[in-house]
Design a protein around this motif. Structure first.
Motif, PDB file in Angstrom:
ATOM      1  N   HIS A   1      81.240 -68.167 -57.363  1.00  0.00           N
ATOM      2  CA  HIS A   1      81.879 -69.370 -56.813  1.00  0.00           C
ATOM      3  C   HIS A   1      81.429 -69.698 -55.396  1.00  0.00           C
ATOM      4  O   HIS A   1      82.215 -70.167 -54.582  1.00  0.00           O
ATOM      5  CB  HIS A   1      83.403 -69.238 -56.890  1.00  0.00           C
ATOM      6  CG  HIS A   1      83.907 -69.076 -58.294  1.00  0.00           C
ATOM      7  ND1 HIS A   1      83.985 -70.125 -59.183  1.00  0.00           N
ATOM      8  CD2 HIS A   1      84.321 -67.981 -58.969  1.00  0.00           C
ATOM      9  CE1 HIS A   1      84.442 -69.680 -60.338  1.00  0.00           C
ATOM     10  NE2 HIS A   1      84.646 -68.383 -60.233  1.00  0.00           N
ATOM     11  N   ARG A   2      80.153 -69.501 -55.146  1.00  0.00           N
ATOM     12  CA  ARG A   2      79.598 -69.879 -53.841  1.00  0.00           C
ATOM     13  C   ARG A   2      78.343 -70.743 -54.009  1.00  0.00           C
ATOM     14  O   ARG A   2      77.451 -70.719 -53.167  1.00  0.00           O
ATOM     15  CB  ARG A   2      79.325 -68.623 -53.009  1.00  0.00           C
ATOM     16  CG  ARG A   2      80.631 -68.091 -52.462  1.00  0.00           C
ATOM     17  CD  ARG A   2      80.552 -66.739 -51.828  1.00  0.00           C
ATOM     18  NE  ARG A   2      81.860 -66.417 -51.279  1.00  0.00           N
ATOM     19  CZ  ARG A   2      82.897 -65.988 -52.002  1.00  0.00           C
ATOM     20  NH1 ARG A   2      82.770 -65.808 -53.302  1.00  0.00           N
ATOM     21  NH2 ARG A   2      84.061 -65.740 -51.443  1.00  0.00           N
TER      22      ARG A   2
ATOM     23  N   GLY B   1      78.542 -74.119 -54.328  1.00  0.00           N
ATOM     24  CA  GLY B   1      78.777 -75.453 -53.775  1.00  0.00           C
ATOM     25  C   GLY B   1      78.897 -76.522 -54.829  1.00  0.00           C
ATOM     26  O   GLY B   1      79.091 -77.703 -54.502  1.00  0.00           O
TER      27      GLY B   1
ATOM     28  N   THR C   1      80.323 -70.310 -48.632  1.00  0.00           N
ATOM     29  CA  THR C   1      81.660 -70.899 -48.732  1.00  0.00           C
ATOM     30  C   THR C   1      82.193 -70.816 -50.155  1.00  0.00           C
ATOM     31  O   THR C   1      81.513 -71.205 -51.111  1.00  0.00           O
ATOM     32  CB  THR C   1      81.627 -72.377 -48.288  1.00  0.00           C
ATOM     33  OG1 THR C   1      81.093 -72.449 -46.972  1.00  0.00           O
ATOM     34  CG2 THR C   1      83.024 -72.977 -48.313  1.00  0.00           C
TER      35      THR C   1
ATOM     36  N   ARG D   1      84.100 -71.993 -53.284  1.00  0.00           N
ATOM     37  CA  ARG D   1      84.545 -73.233 -53.915  1.00  0.00           C
ATOM     38  C   ARG D   1      84.615 -72.977 -55.414  1.00  0.00           C
ATOM     39  O   ARG D   1      83.582 -72.801 -56.063  1.00  0.00           O
ATOM     40  CB  ARG D   1      83.592 -74.383 -53.620  1.00  0.00           C
ATOM     41  CG  ARG D   1      84.046 -75.727 -54.216  1.00  0.00           C
ATOM     42  CD  ARG D   1      83.031 -76.827 -53.920  1.00  0.00           C
ATOM     43  NE  ARG D   1      83.507 -78.130 -54.374  1.00  0.00           N
ATOM     44  CZ  ARG D   1      82.798 -79.251 -54.325  1.00  0.00           C
ATOM     45  NH1 ARG D   1      81.569 -79.226 -53.811  1.00  0.00           N
ATOM     46  NH2 ARG D   1      83.299 -80.390 -54.768  1.00  0.00           N
ATOM     47  N   TYR D   2      85.824 -72.955 -55.941  1.00  0.00           N
ATOM     48  CA  TYR D   2      85.977 -72.632 -57.360  1.00  0.00           C
ATOM     49  C   TYR D   2      85.259 -73.676 -58.209  1.00  0.00           C
ATOM     50  O   TYR D   2      85.450 -74.877 -58.038  1.00  0.00           O
ATOM     51  CB  TYR D   2      87.453 -72.578 -57.757  1.00  0.00           C
ATOM     52  CG  TYR D   2      87.657 -71.963 -59.119  1.00  0.00           C
ATOM     53  CD1 TYR D   2      87.815 -70.597 -59.261  1.00  0.00           C
ATOM     54  CD2 TYR D   2      87.650 -72.754 -60.260  1.00  0.00           C
ATOM     55  CE1 TYR D   2      87.976 -70.024 -60.516  1.00  0.00           C
ATOM     56  CE2 TYR D   2      87.806 -72.195 -61.508  1.00  0.00           C
ATOM     57  CZ  TYR D   2      87.968 -70.830 -61.635  1.00  0.00           C
ATOM     58  OH  TYR D   2      88.110 -70.268 -62.869  1.00  0.00           O
ATOM     59  N   SER D   3      84.434 -73.201 -59.142  1.00  0.00           N
ATOM     60  CA  SER D   3      83.595 -74.113 -59.917  1.00  0.00           C
ATOM     61  C   SER D   3      83.459 -73.668 -61.357  1.00  0.00           C
ATOM     62  O   SER D   3      82.830 -72.655 -61.647  1.00  0.00           O
ATOM     63  CB  SER D   3      82.204 -74.217 -59.271  1.00  0.00           C
ATOM     64  OG  SER D   3      81.344 -75.000 -60.064  1.00  0.00           O
TER      65      SER D   3
END
Length: 390
Positions: free
Chosen positions: A149-150, A152, A203, A205-207
């Protein structure tokens, strides 16, 4: 509170957002139907903790599987559907939500072991055409970013956060509508529109998009559909015959109905999300997955537990596993939450122990209650067990 623990508390949220629920009414707890024989010390530990979980007014059904020192234990509570009492069994199918990503991570690890890819490869190496947008200041998205989850990348493609502002529909219903007739070709066309606003790898960011894209990349690497790849590389070798995305009529009959906190049955998550959150499984199958992870004998299992971000002596992230190391003892876990279903899978490789918890109800407090249940049981079974953050 230490920054690393704050990170641990905030990471890896639900695959899809929760419905809004009113404050629960105070009611007298009624003991849930169960198959727990309450004969052994483990039975009695589970009975006390599970009945506390089921005392919540919104609770519907619960399956608990424990692995400890070569032995497995399975317990079931509640019901498969609200309009009749039908106790779950070890063969009941539940959506496992984001735990699906740990299997996608295991597939990536297997591809590394087989020297088909390396974790640090630029993802554009494996895409069907040119994607200059998938880098920032010359720093590309790498394969392991897709599963920690990094990357972007956005939460979902098509990227329509405005659609989820409609509070009259569940997020699962909204996602289903967005993905209706949404093809892999559509996905790659929308991927070209993504704009990164920071260098990948730093950073959180849940994806869901990251795991879904990794699934598509693995399909291209192996020239095999994702669900078939899961079967060939994971479920068939581990005899996890009930872990799959596509359900036939016999499977559908064993699938629990999923509910929100209001008791409303939720639609199934879209199968297009495949490696992000579309897998279904049983407590019996998940115990086999736990044993494979706890043993760490397979190179792919061990690689999936290697940190790709964070401090290996505190909190870190592997190939979608979250990991804590306290006083030399590790806990490796992942939870999953989508409208209608909650799940938790916890591994203690150094203690030869693990637990899986599956429920067919999901609200803002279900994950907290599951973590509480897991901590109660694991620390009672072995006082060295590291508690999950809650």
């Amino acid at each position: 509170m230490n920054a690393w623990l704050i990170s641990a508390l905030l990471l890896f949220p639900s695959a899809l957002i929760y419905p809004k629920c009113p404050a629960a009414l105070v009611t007298l707890p009624i003991k849930a139907l169960t198959d727990n024989p309450q004969k052994s010390p483990v039975d009695r530990l589970v009975e006390k903790a599970a009945q506390q979980f089921m005392a919540a007014p919104q609770a519907v059904g619960l399956s608990v599987g424990i692995y400890k020192d070569g032995q497995t234990y399975v317990y079931n509570y509640g019901t498969l559907q609200k309009d009749r009492q039908q106790l779950p069994t070890s063969q009941t199918l539940y959506a496992i939500a984001s735990i699906s990503m740990t299997m996608t991570g295991a597939l990536l690890a297997q591809a590394v072991v087989e020297k088909k890819v390396t974790l640090g490869d630029d993802i554009r190496t494996y895409l069907p055409s040119h994607y200059p947008n998938l880098s920032f200041d010359g720093q590309p998205i790498r394969l392991f970013h897709l599963i920690n989850h990094r990357s972007g990348l956005p939460f979902l493609l098509p990227d329509r956060p405005d659609a989820f502002a409609n509070t009259t529909l569940s997020s699962s219903a909204i996602a289903t509508a967005l993905l209706q007739n949404y093809t892999q070709t559509d996905f790659f066309a929308d991927l070209r529109k993504v704009k990164l606003d920071a260098a990948p790898g730093y950073t959180f960011r849940y994806s869901n998009v990251g795991a879904q894209l990794l699934g598509y990349i693995l399909e291209r690497v192996y020239k095999m559909p994702f669900e078939e790849l899961v079967r060939v590389k994971i479920t068939q070798p581990l005899t996890m015959n009930d872990t799959k995305i596509t359900l036939d009529p016999a499977d559908q009959a064993r699938m629990a109905n999923g509910y929100d906190c209001n008791g409303v049955q939720m639609p199934n998550a879209p199968n297009q999300l495949q490696g992000a959150c579309a897998l279904k499984s049983t407590v019996a199958d998940m115990l086999k997955f736990i044993q494979w992870n706890v043993a760490e004998q397979d190179k792919a299992a061990k690689l999936s537990h290697q940190p790709t971000w964070g401090d290996e002596n505190r909190y870190s992230a592997g190939l979608n596993w979250q990991m804590l190391n306290v006083a030399g003892h590790r806990v490796i876990w992942q939870d999953g939450n989508i409208p209608g279903f909650s799940s938790l899978c916890v591994n203690y490789p150094d203690l030869d122990m693990g637990i899986v918890i599956l429920s067919n109800e999901c609200d803002r407090k279900t994950a907290f209650r599951m973590t509480t249940l897991a901590n109660q049981l694991m620390q009672a079974l072995d006082e060295r067990a590291v508690a999950l953050p809650n």
